[in-house]
Write a protein that holds these residues in place. Sequence first.
Motif, PDB file in Angstrom:
ATOM      1  N   ILE A 104      38.594  90.931  88.412  1.00  0.00           N
ATOM      2  CA  ILE A 104      37.899  90.930  87.130  1.00  0.00           C
ATOM      3  C   ILE A 104      37.522  92.369  86.805  1.00  0.00           C
ATOM      4  O   ILE A 104      36.791  93.012  87.560  1.00  0.00           O
ATOM      5  CB  ILE A 104      36.641  90.049  87.166  1.00  0.00           C
ATOM      6  N   GLU A 105      38.018  92.877  85.681  1.00  0.00           N
ATOM      7  CA  GLU A 105      37.747  94.248  85.261  1.00  0.00           C
ATOM      8  C   GLU A 105      36.922  94.217  83.977  1.00  0.00           C
ATOM      9  O   GLU A 105      37.280  93.506  83.030  1.00  0.00           O
ATOM     10  CB  GLU A 105      39.046  95.004  85.019  1.00  0.00           C
ATOM     11  N   VAL A 106      35.821  94.972  83.961  1.00  0.00           N
ATOM     12  CA  VAL A 106      34.976  95.057  82.772  1.00  0.00           C
ATOM     13  C   VAL A 106      34.783  96.524  82.409  1.00  0.00           C
ATOM     14  O   VAL A 106      34.599  97.372  83.280  1.00  0.00           O
ATOM     15  CB  VAL A 106      33.619  94.335  82.969  1.00  0.00           C
ATOM     16  N   GLY A 117      24.902  94.978  74.139  1.00  0.00           N
ATOM     17  CA  GLY A 117      26.096  95.684  74.567  1.00  0.00           C
ATOM     18  C   GLY A 117      27.354  94.884  74.337  1.00  0.00           C
ATOM     19  O   GLY A 117      27.305  93.677  74.085  1.00  0.00           O
ATOM     20  N   MET A 118      28.472  95.570  74.443  1.00  0.00           N
ATOM     21  CA  MET A 118      29.782  94.943  74.299  1.00  0.00           C
ATOM     22  C   MET A 118      30.680  95.478  75.409  1.00  0.00           C
ATOM     23  O   MET A 118      30.675  96.678  75.699  1.00  0.00           O
ATOM     24  CB  MET A 118      30.390  95.282  72.940  1.00  0.00           C
ATOM     25  N   PHE A 119      31.428  94.574  76.024  1.00  0.00           N
ATOM     26  CA  PHE A 119      32.334  94.925  77.113  1.00  0.00           C
ATOM     27  C   PHE A 119      33.715  94.340  76.860  1.00  0.00           C
ATOM     28  O   PHE A 119      33.838  93.178  76.448  1.00  0.00           O
ATOM     29  CB  PHE A 119      31.825  94.368  78.455  1.00  0.00           C
ATOM     30  N   ALA A 120      34.742  95.126  77.110  1.00  0.00           N
ATOM     31  CA  ALA A 120      36.116  94.639  77.121  1.00  0.00           C
ATOM     32  C   ALA A 120      36.388  94.168  78.549  1.00  0.00           C
ATOM     33  O   ALA A 120      36.112  94.894  79.509  1.00  0.00           O
ATOM     34  CB  ALA A 120      37.080  95.745  76.729  1.00  0.00           C
ATOM     35  N   CYS A 121      36.895  92.950  78.677  1.00  0.00           N
ATOM     36  CA  CYS A 121      37.072  92.353  80.006  1.00  0.00           C
ATOM     37  C   CYS A 121      38.469  91.764  80.151  1.00  0.00           C
ATOM     38  O   CYS A 121      39.078  91.340  79.167  1.00  0.00           O
ATOM     39  CB  CYS A 121      36.063  91.223  80.200  1.00  0.00           C
ATOM     40  N   ARG A 122      38.915  91.743  81.399  1.00  0.00           N
ATOM     41  CA  ARG A 122      40.175  91.071  81.672  1.00  0.00           C
ATOM     42  C   ARG A 122      40.200  90.582  83.105  1.00  0.00           C
ATOM     43  O   ARG A 122      39.478  91.098  83.969  1.00  0.00           O
ATOM     44  CB  ARG A 122      41.372  91.957  81.370  1.00  0.00           C
ATOM     45  N   GLU A 129      47.863  90.161  83.836  1.00  0.00           N
ATOM     46  CA  GLU A 129      46.674  89.744  83.090  1.00  0.00           C
ATOM     47  C   GLU A 129      46.787  88.260  82.764  1.00  0.00           C
ATOM     48  O   GLU A 129      47.760  87.821  82.155  1.00  0.00           O
ATOM     49  CB  GLU A 129      46.543  90.562  81.811  1.00  0.00           C
ATOM     50  N   VAL A 130      45.767  87.488  83.178  1.00  0.00           N
ATOM     51  CA  VAL A 130      45.763  86.046  82.923  1.00  0.00           C
ATOM     52  C   VAL A 130      44.663  85.635  81.956  1.00  0.00           C
ATOM     53  O   VAL A 130      44.649  84.496  81.489  1.00  0.00           O
ATOM     54  CB  VAL A 130      45.679  85.230  84.234  1.00  0.00           C
ATOM     55  N   ALA A 131      43.731  86.546  81.642  1.00  0.00           N
ATOM     56  CA  ALA A 131      42.685  86.258  80.659  1.00  0.00           C
ATOM     57  C   ALA A 131      42.089  87.573  80.173  1.00  0.00           C
ATOM     58  O   ALA A 131      42.062  88.560  80.906  1.00  0.00           O
ATOM     59  CB  ALA A 131      41.593  85.381  81.255  1.00  0.00           C
ATOM     60  N   SER A 132      41.610  87.552  78.923  1.00  0.00           N
ATOM     61  CA  SER A 132      40.946  88.730  78.373  1.00  0.00           C
ATOM     62  C   SER A 132      39.939  88.292  77.323  1.00  0.00           C
ATOM     63  O   SER A 132      40.055  87.206  76.746  1.00  0.00           O
ATOM     64  CB  SER A 132      41.964  89.692  77.759  1.00  0.00           C
ATOM     65  N   ALA A 133      38.947  89.145  77.085  1.00  0.00           N
ATOM     66  CA  ALA A 133      37.922  88.857  76.075  1.00  0.00           C
ATOM     67  C   ALA A 133      37.051  90.085  75.884  1.00  0.00           C
ATOM     68  O   ALA A 133      37.079  91.021  76.686  1.00  0.00           O
ATOM     69  CB  ALA A 133      37.046  87.683  76.498  1.00  0.00           C
TER      70      ALA A 133
END
Length: 152
Positions: A104-106, A117-122, A129-133
């Motif tokens: 999990i990368e944030v 705050g806002m974070f790009a995650c995957r 990559e199997v998910a992102s948000a």
Amino acid sequence: MTTSFRPVEAYVPHRGAMLLIDRLLDAGPTHAVAEVTVPADGLFVQDGRMPGWVGLEYMAQAISAWSGVRHTEAGGTPRLGMLLGTRRYQAQVPDFAAGSVLRIEVQQEFVGDNGLGMFACRILQQGDEVASARLSIYEPEDGASILKGQTS
């Protein structure tokens, strides 16, 4: 930032069945990387598979671990925060198989003085990559200066 990490419980307030990530691998001023081995049983697991929507909580807990590192390095303790919402959660898989290792990368996009705050995650599985948000978070103002890197 820290290059050697304590058990993830030292950085997040989650305990017991609600602690879903296993390890913190990396944390810097604006990013963190966590890992989980999907369990065969436990909370949310159905027929040996973790539903894909749980990826949102994996991401949120990785952000929590990032915040916890920032606070503990400043001499404090991890703080409670809130997941306010998500934008464009996209999962390329319907679920995660038991035994799968997920990374999990944030990445912090911003944290305001008010604690928003806002974070790009995957989420990656075997490098794919199997998910992102993008996750919107809130941490009470008394912790916002630490998250922004202001320790005075």
